[in-house]
Design a protein around this motif. Structure first.
Motif, PDB file in Angstrom:
ATOM      1  N   ARG A 186     -11.940   5.460   0.037  1.00  0.00           N
ATOM      2  CA  ARG A 186     -13.469   5.953  -0.217  1.00  0.00           C
ATOM      3  C   ARG A 186     -14.422   4.703  -0.357  1.00  0.00           C
ATOM      4  NH1 ARG A 186     -11.172  10.120  -3.217  1.00  0.00           N
ATOM      5  NH2 ARG A 186     -11.346   8.943  -5.021  1.00  0.00           N
ATOM      6  N   LEU A 187     -13.690   3.684  -1.140  1.00  0.00           N
ATOM      7  CA  LEU A 187     -14.291   2.360  -1.300  1.00  0.00           C
ATOM      8  C   LEU A 187     -14.637   1.534   0.159  1.00  0.00           C
ATOM      9  CD1 LEU A 187     -15.387   0.207  -3.336  1.00  0.00           C
ATOM     10  CD2 LEU A 187     -13.126  -0.455  -3.307  1.00  0.00           C
ATOM     11  N   LEU A 188     -13.526   1.924   1.027  1.00  0.00           N
ATOM     12  CA  LEU A 188     -13.545   1.149   2.317  1.00  0.00           C
ATOM     13  C   LEU A 188     -14.772   1.648   3.272  1.00  0.00           C
ATOM     14  CD1 LEU A 188     -10.041   0.335   2.830  1.00  0.00           C
ATOM     15  CD2 LEU A 188     -11.895  -1.255   2.487  1.00  0.00           C
ATOM     16  N   GLY A 189     -14.848   3.278   3.010  1.00  0.00           N
ATOM     17  CA  GLY A 189     -15.653   3.850   3.894  1.00  0.00           C
ATOM     18  C   GLY A 189     -17.271   3.906   3.506  1.00  0.00           C
ATOM     19  N   ARG A 190     -17.270   3.525   2.163  1.00  0.00           N
ATOM     20  CA  ARG A 190     -18.709   3.133   1.719  1.00  0.00           C
ATOM     21  C   ARG A 190     -19.094   1.696   2.372  1.00  0.00           C
ATOM     22  NH1 ARG A 190     -17.140   5.365  -3.746  1.00  0.00           N
ATOM     23  NH2 ARG A 190     -17.755   7.669  -3.552  1.00  0.00           N
ATOM     24  N   LEU A 191     -18.168   0.806   2.183  1.00  0.00           N
ATOM     25  CA  LEU A 191     -18.371  -0.501   2.696  1.00  0.00           C
ATOM     26  C   LEU A 191     -18.692  -0.284   3.980  1.00  0.00           C
ATOM     27  CD1 LEU A 191     -18.352  -3.465   1.813  1.00  0.00           C
ATOM     28  CD2 LEU A 191     -15.915  -3.597   2.371  1.00  0.00           C
ATOM     29  N   LEU A 248       0.865  -1.176  -0.033  1.00  0.00           N
ATOM     30  CA  LEU A 248      -0.103  -0.139   0.191  1.00  0.00           C
ATOM     31  C   LEU A 248       0.837   1.253  -0.128  1.00  0.00           C
ATOM     32  CD1 LEU A 248      -2.924  -0.990   2.413  1.00  0.00           C
ATOM     33  CD2 LEU A 248      -3.068  -0.720   0.074  1.00  0.00           C
ATOM     34  N   GLY A 249       1.965   1.351   0.391  1.00  0.00           N
ATOM     35  CA  GLY A 249       3.014   2.375   0.735  1.00  0.00           C
ATOM     36  C   GLY A 249       3.619   2.696  -0.729  1.00  0.00           C
ATOM     37  N   LEU A 250       3.561   1.482  -1.673  1.00  0.00           N
ATOM     38  CA  LEU A 250       3.984   1.976  -3.016  1.00  0.00           C
ATOM     39  C   LEU A 250       3.080   2.661  -3.827  1.00  0.00           C
ATOM     40  CD1 LEU A 250       5.945  -1.404  -3.367  1.00  0.00           C
ATOM     41  CD2 LEU A 250       6.848   0.718  -2.932  1.00  0.00           C
ATOM     42  N   LEU A 251       1.547   2.526  -3.542  1.00  0.00           N
ATOM     43  CA  LEU A 251       0.442   3.322  -4.245  1.00  0.00           C
ATOM     44  C   LEU A 251       0.736   4.678  -4.386  1.00  0.00           C
ATOM     45  CD1 LEU A 251      -2.426   0.982  -3.504  1.00  0.00           C
ATOM     46  CD2 LEU A 251      -1.126   0.805  -5.610  1.00  0.00           C
ATOM     47  N   PRO A 252       0.245   5.463  -5.650  1.00  0.00           N
ATOM     48  CA  PRO A 252       0.359   6.628  -5.444  1.00  0.00           C
ATOM     49  C   PRO A 252      -1.062   7.048  -4.530  1.00  0.00           C
ATOM     50  CG  PRO A 252      -0.498   5.858  -7.633  1.00  0.00           C
ATOM     51  CD  PRO A 252       0.054   4.686  -6.645  1.00  0.00           C
ATOM     52  N   GLN A 253      -0.720   8.625  -4.094  1.00  0.00           N
ATOM     53  CA  GLN A 253      -1.959   9.086  -3.174  1.00  0.00           C
ATOM     54  C   GLN A 253      -3.215   8.895  -3.833  1.00  0.00           C
ATOM     55  OE1 GLN A 253      -0.970  10.109  -0.143  1.00  0.00           O
ATOM     56  NE2 GLN A 253      -3.304  10.125   0.277  1.00  0.00           N
ATOM     57  N   GLY A 254      -3.567   9.290  -5.005  1.00  0.00           N
ATOM     58  CA  GLY A 254      -4.905   9.219  -5.759  1.00  0.00           C
ATOM     59  C   GLY A 254      -5.457   7.812  -5.349  1.00  0.00           C
ATOM     60  N   SER A 255      -4.625   6.664  -5.558  1.00  0.00           N
ATOM     61  CA  SER A 255      -5.090   5.349  -5.600  1.00  0.00           C
ATOM     62  C   SER A 255      -5.496   5.109  -3.978  1.00  0.00           C
ATOM     63  CB  SER A 255      -4.124   4.479  -6.131  1.00  0.00           C
ATOM     64  OG  SER A 255      -3.910   4.631  -7.379  1.00  0.00           O
ATOM     65  N   LEU A 256      -4.656   5.499  -3.203  1.00  0.00           N
ATOM     66  CA  LEU A 256      -4.883   5.511  -1.679  1.00  0.00           C
ATOM     67  C   LEU A 256      -6.207   6.156  -1.189  1.00  0.00           C
ATOM     68  CD1 LEU A 256      -1.521   5.813   0.053  1.00  0.00           C
ATOM     69  CD2 LEU A 256      -2.901   3.414  -0.499  1.00  0.00           C
ATOM     70  N   ASN A 257      -6.405   7.389  -1.957  1.00  0.00           N
ATOM     71  CA  ASN A 257      -7.619   8.116  -1.443  1.00  0.00           C
ATOM     72  C   ASN A 257      -9.074   7.333  -2.107  1.00  0.00           C
ATOM     73  OD1 ASN A 257      -6.356   9.877  -0.206  1.00  0.00           O
ATOM     74  ND2 ASN A 257      -6.315  11.401  -1.909  1.00  0.00           N
ATOM     75  N   TYR A 268     -17.958  11.391   7.630  1.00  0.00           N
ATOM     76  CA  TYR A 268     -17.062  10.835   8.581  1.00  0.00           C
ATOM     77  C   TYR A 268     -16.150   9.657   8.355  1.00  0.00           C
ATOM     78  CZ  TYR A 268     -15.547   8.699  12.894  1.00  0.00           C
ATOM     79  OH  TYR A 268     -14.615   8.164  13.854  1.00  0.00           O
ATOM     80  N   LEU A 269     -17.115   8.597   7.645  1.00  0.00           N
ATOM     81  CA  LEU A 269     -16.626   7.347   7.353  1.00  0.00           C
ATOM     82  C   LEU A 269     -15.759   7.651   5.967  1.00  0.00           C
ATOM     83  CD1 LEU A 269     -19.560   4.950   7.807  1.00  0.00           C
ATOM     84  CD2 LEU A 269     -17.253   5.324   9.315  1.00  0.00           C
ATOM     85  N   TYR A 270     -16.096   8.425   5.185  1.00  0.00           N
ATOM     86  CA  TYR A 270     -15.274   8.657   3.875  1.00  0.00           C
ATOM     87  C   TYR A 270     -13.875   9.326   3.944  1.00  0.00           C
ATOM     88  CZ  TYR A 270     -19.549   7.283   1.281  1.00  0.00           C
ATOM     89  OH  TYR A 270     -20.589   6.667   0.823  1.00  0.00           O
ATOM     90  N   GLU A 271     -14.019  10.229   5.118  1.00  0.00           N
ATOM     91  CA  GLU A 271     -12.643  10.907   5.311  1.00  0.00           C
ATOM     92  C   GLU A 271     -11.730   9.725   6.101  1.00  0.00           C
ATOM     93  OE1 GLU A 271     -11.518  13.790   4.282  1.00  0.00           O
ATOM     94  OE2 GLU A 271     -13.114  13.885   3.099  1.00  0.00           O
TER      95      GLU A 271
END
Length: 71
Positions: free
Chosen positions: A28-33, A15-24, A68-71
């Motif tokens: 967001r996907l995990l927050g929606r879940l 995960l540390g190798l991913l660009p910031q946009g991909s991490l965001n 709150y969950l998305y952030e």
């Protein structure tokens, strides 16, 4: 080293190798879940929002909960 710990360390390093946009996007996907799943923390969050923001209507509290969950 335990297999689960080894896997967790590998996952964090990847995960540390991913660009910031991909991490965001992943966050967001995990927050929606987390918002959609029947998770015990959702009950606590809703209760706290009801107590702290009684002036907000139900759609407003749901929007704040999602934010709150998305952030």
């Amino acid at each position: 080293m335990a297999p689960l710990l080894w896997f967790a360390r590998l996952l964090i390093q990847c995960l540390g190798l991913l660009p910031q946009g991909s991490l965001n996007a992943l966050a967001r996907l995990l927050g929606r879940l987390a918002y959609r799943l029947p998770w015990h923390k959702n009950v606590i969050i809703r209760c706290n929002l009801d107590l702290c923001f009684p002036e907000l209507d139900e759609p407003g509290r749901r929007a704040l909960h999602r934010h709150y969950l998305y952030e």
